[in-house]
Design a protein around this motif. Structure first.
Motif, mmCIF file in Angstrom:
data_model
loop_
_atom_site.group_PDB
_atom_site.id
_atom_site.type_symbol
_atom_site.label_atom_id
_atom_site.label_comp_id
_atom_site.label_asym_id
_atom_site.label_seq_id
_atom_site.Cartn_x
_atom_site.Cartn_y
_atom_site.Cartn_z
ATOM 1 N N GLY A 24 0.826 -1.213 0.000
ATOM 2 C CA GLY A 24 0.000 0.000 0.000
ATOM 3 C C GLY A 24 0.855 1.255 0.000
ATOM 4 N N ASP A 25 2.028 1.191 0.622
ATOM 5 C CA ASP A 25 2.882 2.373 0.759
ATOM 6 C C ASP A 25 4.340 1.932 0.927
ATOM 7 N N PRO A 26 5.190 2.228 -0.062
ATOM 8 C CA PRO A 26 6.585 1.754 -0.014
ATOM 9 C C PRO A 26 7.398 2.369 1.138
ATOM 10 N N ALA A 27 6.808 3.360 1.854
ATOM 11 C CA ALA A 27 7.534 3.964 2.987
ATOM 12 C C ALA A 27 7.499 3.057 4.216
ATOM 13 N N PHE A 28 6.611 2.057 4.218
ATOM 14 C CA PHE A 28 6.519 1.152 5.380
ATOM 15 C C PHE A 28 7.833 0.389 5.538
ATOM 16 N N ALA A 29 8.393 0.435 6.769
ATOM 17 C CA ALA A 29 9.648 -0.285 7.022
ATOM 18 C C ALA A 29 9.807 -0.521 8.513
ATOM 19 N N PRO A 30 10.437 -1.654 8.893
ATOM 20 C CA PRO A 30 10.753 -1.878 10.296
ATOM 21 C C PRO A 30 11.848 -0.918 10.753
ATOM 22 N N PRO A 31 12.031 -0.685 12.067
ATOM 23 C CA PRO A 31 11.329 -1.349 13.168
ATOM 24 C C PRO A 31 9.886 -0.853 13.295
ATOM 25 N N ALA A 32 8.977 -1.808 13.520
ATOM 26 C CA ALA A 32 7.549 -1.481 13.578
ATOM 27 C C ALA A 32 6.843 -2.446 14.525
ATOM 28 N N VAL A 33 5.695 -1.997 15.012
ATOM 29 C CA VAL A 33 4.786 -2.913 15.698
ATOM 30 C C VAL A 33 3.647 -3.171 14.721
ATOM 31 N N HIS A 47 6.395 -7.526 17.056
ATOM 32 C CA HIS A 47 7.462 -6.528 16.955
ATOM 33 C C HIS A 47 8.318 -6.942 15.765
ATOM 34 N N MET A 48 8.191 -6.159 14.695
ATOM 35 C CA MET A 48 8.958 -6.434 13.472
ATOM 36 C C MET A 48 10.263 -5.660 13.612
ATOM 37 N N LYS A 49 11.336 -6.352 13.998
ATOM 38 C CA LYS A 49 12.600 -5.656 14.280
ATOM 39 C C LYS A 49 13.324 -5.311 12.987
ATOM 40 N N LEU A 75 -7.974 -4.727 20.547
ATOM 41 C CA LEU A 75 -6.961 -4.789 19.477
ATOM 42 C C LEU A 75 -6.126 -3.506 19.474
ATOM 43 N N VAL A 76 -6.813 -2.376 19.617
ATOM 44 C CA VAL A 76 -6.120 -1.080 19.596
ATOM 45 C C VAL A 76 -5.266 -0.919 20.859
ATOM 46 N N ASP A 77 -5.859 -1.212 22.024
ATOM 47 C CA ASP A 77 -5.132 -1.049 23.293
ATOM 48 C C ASP A 77 -3.823 -1.824 23.286
ATOM 49 N N LYS A 78 -3.909 -3.090 22.893
ATOM 50 C CA LYS A 78 -2.738 -3.954 23.022
ATOM 51 C C LYS A 78 -1.678 -3.629 21.971
ATOM 52 N N THR A 79 -2.121 -3.172 20.819
ATOM 53 C CA THR A 79 -1.154 -2.724 19.805
ATOM 54 C C THR A 79 -0.373 -1.527 20.338
ATOM 55 N N PHE A 80 -1.097 -0.569 20.913
ATOM 56 C CA PHE A 80 -0.408 0.640 21.366
ATOM 57 C C PHE A 80 0.325 0.431 22.694
ATOM 58 N N ASN A 81 -0.039 -0.614 23.464
ATOM 59 C CA ASN A 81 0.814 -0.995 24.602
ATOM 60 C C ASN A 81 2.204 -1.332 24.077
ATOM 61 N N ALA A 82 2.237 -2.064 22.962
ATOM 62 C CA ALA A 82 3.522 -2.480 22.382
ATOM 63 C C ALA A 82 4.260 -1.297 21.773
ATOM 64 N N LYS A 95 8.283 4.010 15.970
ATOM 65 C CA LYS A 95 7.547 5.135 15.380
ATOM 66 C C LYS A 95 6.690 4.691 14.190
ATOM 67 N N VAL A 96 6.669 3.369 13.952
ATOM 68 C CA VAL A 96 5.921 2.852 12.809
ATOM 69 C C VAL A 96 4.978 1.748 13.286
ATOM 70 N N VAL A 97 3.702 1.861 12.892
ATOM 71 C CA VAL A 97 2.707 0.853 13.241
ATOM 72 C C VAL A 97 2.105 0.331 11.947
ATOM 73 N N GLY A 98 1.958 -0.999 11.883
ATOM 74 C CA GLY A 98 1.363 -1.592 10.687
ATOM 75 C C GLY A 98 0.185 -2.466 11.052
#
Ligand code: KG4
Ligand code: ZN
Length: 335
Positions: A125-134, A147-149, A251-258, A265-268
């Motif tokens: 969807g967007d080539p800017a997506f890159a790890p590190p990400a949750v 956690h995508m390191k 789903l939202v709470d636990k994602t943002f806990n991580a 700074k990247v969430v997918g």
């Protein structure tokens, strides 16, 4: 191989035959034969029926994907297919077809983890997506916070201890008579409903990254039976919106806990449930509040598709991770 690798991806882990072609990160074709109508009359996926439907679709979809991409099969740099997790009979169809095609063409063959496909889908969807990400993975079979390191380097921080989010939506929608698959049906009904109408439980508040959805399903069934008998059942859109809110909240709470704990700074997001309107909206709100970037692919790339398998294949090819022709499917493959 000259420059950007051109890869064919084949997805047959469940009820969608998906064929995709990518050139590196760029999606050139993504075609699908959905079996939803075939399984709808059974109220769920029938494994043997799914496998047969894949057999009927996989060859002509391969031709369609290559023709849409403007790629001749001899121009392919590799052929990738889902190795697992999924329904074993369904997996065997795409995996064996891919191995045979690769062998006949003298091309590398690459087995791909289906969940890794969902992890990579934001990139399409967007080539800017890159790890590190949750990354939140929420589908019919899985609910995980990952956690995508780095590309190819993942830590699963939390998972569901019972039903997946999509499974809970499918089962409750079926009980409510909203049809199959349940996720899109609940999404539609909930659009006109009040999410605060019924206070359904939010499970496992003390476990930061884990989910449990089977109690929610029981709670909804008990609530509806009691209130239907008493003639006090709120309108179905209110029931659907309240159920959806209970799932989206955790789903939202636990994602943002991580996100908060890891400082990324990247969430997918990936998986069929990520097509949900309310979930997309709530994730965006939380991401904006924290100033982190959210990458959720377009809806047709959230649900199962071949392009996500192809893009993982392209990455693996770049890393020299080629599969053996003797490799086999693994219905229980984990990340
Ligand atoms: O990723 P996916 O296509 O297949 C699996 O790997 O499981 O996910 C399918 C799941 C189903 O449970 C379906 O009900 C759910 O995704 N789903 C949705 C929506 N569209 C599909 N759930 C909520 N809202 C939607 N709009
Ligand atoms: Zn999936």
């Amino acid at each position: 191989m000259s420059g950007t690798p051109v890869v064919l991806g084949i997805e047959t882990s469940c009820d969608e035959t998906g064929l995709g072609v990518v050139a590196g990160h760029e999606m050139r074709a993504n075609v699908l034969a959905s079996q939803v109508d075939i399984h709808a009359r059974f109220g769920g996926v029938v494994p043997e029926v799914a496998a047969r439907a894949h057999v009927e679709s996989v060859r002509h979809l391969t031709h369609r994907a290559l023709s849409e991409a403007g790629v001749h099969q001899t121009d392919l740099d590799a052929i990738a297919a889902t190795q697992g997790p999924g329904l074993v009979g369904a997996l065997v169809v795409g995996f064996t077809f891919a191995k045979s095609l690769a062998w006949a063409l003298g091309k590398p063959f690459i087995g791909v983890n289906h969940m890794e496909g969902h992890l990579y889908a934001p990139l399409l969807g967007d080539p800017a997506f890159a790890p590190p990400a949750v990354v939140l993975l929420a589908s019919g079979g899985h609910s995980q916070v990952v956690h995508m390191k780095d590309w190819g380097n993942y830590e699963v921080l939390g998972s569901t201890i019972d039903d997946a989010a999509g499974e809970a939506l499918d089962k409750t929608a079926r009980f409510l008579g909203l049809g199959y698959p349940g996720g899109p049906a609940i999404d539609r009904e909930a659009a006109d409903g009040d999410p605060a109408a019924i206070a359904f439980p939010r499970a496992l508040p003390d476990r930061p990254y884990d989910f449990s959805f089977s109690g929610l399903k029981t709670s909804l069934i008990t609530y509806v039976r009691e209130h239907r008998d008493a003639g006090t059942l709120p309108p179905i859109p209110d029931v659907a919106a309240s159920l959806q809110e209970a799932i989206v909240d955790v789903l939202v709470d636990k994602t943002f806990n991580a996100v908060d704990a890891s400082g990324v700074k990247v969430v997918g997001g990936g998986g069929g449930v990520m097509a949900n309107s309310r979930l997309r909206h709530r994730l965006q709100e939380e991401a904006d509040r924290r100033g982190v970037a959210l990458f959720v692919p377009p809806r047709d790339l959230c649900t199962d598709n071949g392009a996500m398998i192809a893009v993982v294949g392209a990455h693996k090819l770049g890393r020299g991770e080629i599969s053996d022709f003797g490799s086999d499917v693994d219905a229980g493959l984990t990340l």
